[in-house]
Design a protein around this motif. Structure first.
Motif, PDB file in Angstrom:
ATOM      1  N   SER A  19       0.914  -1.280   0.139  1.00  0.00           N
ATOM      2  CA  SER A  19      -0.189   0.048  -0.077  1.00  0.00           C
ATOM      3  C   SER A  19       0.654   1.150   0.089  1.00  0.00           C
ATOM      4  O   SER A  19       0.277   2.483  -0.179  1.00  0.00           O
ATOM      5  CB  SER A  19      -0.775  -0.105   1.324  1.00  0.00           C
ATOM      6  N   LEU A  46      -0.866  -4.456  -5.339  1.00  0.00           N
ATOM      7  CA  LEU A  46      -1.780  -2.955  -4.685  1.00  0.00           C
ATOM      8  C   LEU A  46      -2.954  -2.885  -5.171  1.00  0.00           C
ATOM      9  O   LEU A  46      -3.353  -2.989  -6.178  1.00  0.00           O
ATOM     10  CB  LEU A  46      -0.821  -1.793  -5.238  1.00  0.00           C
ATOM     11  N   TRP A  48      -6.811  -1.094  -4.958  1.00  0.00           N
ATOM     12  CA  TRP A  48      -7.375   0.287  -4.461  1.00  0.00           C
ATOM     13  C   TRP A  48      -8.633  -0.032  -4.820  1.00  0.00           C
ATOM     14  O   TRP A  48      -9.374  -0.712  -5.763  1.00  0.00           O
ATOM     15  CB  TRP A  48      -6.577   1.185  -5.585  1.00  0.00           C
ATOM     16  N   PRO A 104      -8.888  -4.509  -0.541  1.00  0.00           N
ATOM     17  CA  PRO A 104      -7.246  -5.140  -0.410  1.00  0.00           C
ATOM     18  C   PRO A 104      -7.331  -6.533  -0.033  1.00  0.00           C
ATOM     19  O   PRO A 104      -6.683  -7.511  -0.580  1.00  0.00           O
ATOM     20  CB  PRO A 104      -6.680  -4.373   0.524  1.00  0.00           C
TER      21      PRO A 104
END
Length: 193
Positions: A19, A46, A48, A104
């Motif tokens: 992150s 990552l 989002w 996530p």
């Protein structure tokens, strides 16, 4: 997971959530070590979501225009995290970095979908306030993953930085007492030799 661009491979994988926080950078470094030990590919991920979440973004005016911008910002955050941890030389092992749209925890669990995978997550902050006010990605992964999960504790530096930040917010000065004690101890050690 749709939109991740992840092609299936038979290679062993170490999947790690990234992150950009200090905790996730610590987890990324630990995941690289784990991948080297296992002879595995490193898969930094990552995940989002649009501000306010997907539900809000579907009904908000102009949010579809912003999706590309948010995706680009996520890619840039991933590149910054990789550079912060590995420098320009890279990790020195096979790596496939992914930027995935979604929550996530669920994104990481969906990507680390093989029993042979290892999923690495930062353990996050342990204060009651943070546990009460935010969803824990590591807890989600520990309870939903079908593969082993390695929860990496926060860096000791993170606790020291948080303490310094609290002192600054409260307007308290730097506690130099321990520094004075250490300087005195070192000076005593030199005079004894």
């Amino acid at each position: 997971m749709p939109g991740t661009g992840a092609a299936p491979t038979d290679t062993a994988r170490v999947v790690v959530g990234v992150s950009g926080t200090l905790g996730s950078l610590t987890a990324l470094r630990r995941a690289a070590e784990e991948a080297r030990c296992r002879g595995a590919e490193l898969w930094p991920v990552l995940a989002w979501e649009p501000p306010g979440g997907d539900l809000v973004s579907r009904h908000g005016p102009g949010t579809t225009v912003m999706v590309d911008t948010w995706q680009d910002l996520a890619r840039q955050r991933m590149l910054t995290a990789l550079t912060d941890v590995f420098g320009q030389a890279g990790p020195g092992l096979a790596m496939r970095a992914l930027v995935a749209r979604g929550a996530p925890g669920s994104a990481l669990v969906e990507i680390a979908d093989r029993e042979s995978d290892v999923l690495v997550v930062g353990a996050g902050r342990r204060s009651l306030w943070h546990r009460a006010c935010s969803r824990s990605v590591s807890r989600y992964c520990l309870s939903h993953a079908g593969c082993p999960v390695l929860a990496v504790p926060p860096s000791p530096l993170e606790a020291e930085l948080a303490a310094a930040h609290r002192r600054n917010v409260l307007g308290l000065g730097l506690d130099t007492g321990c520094l004075e004690h250490e300087v005195f101890r070192l000076a005593q050690g030199r005079s004894d030799s």
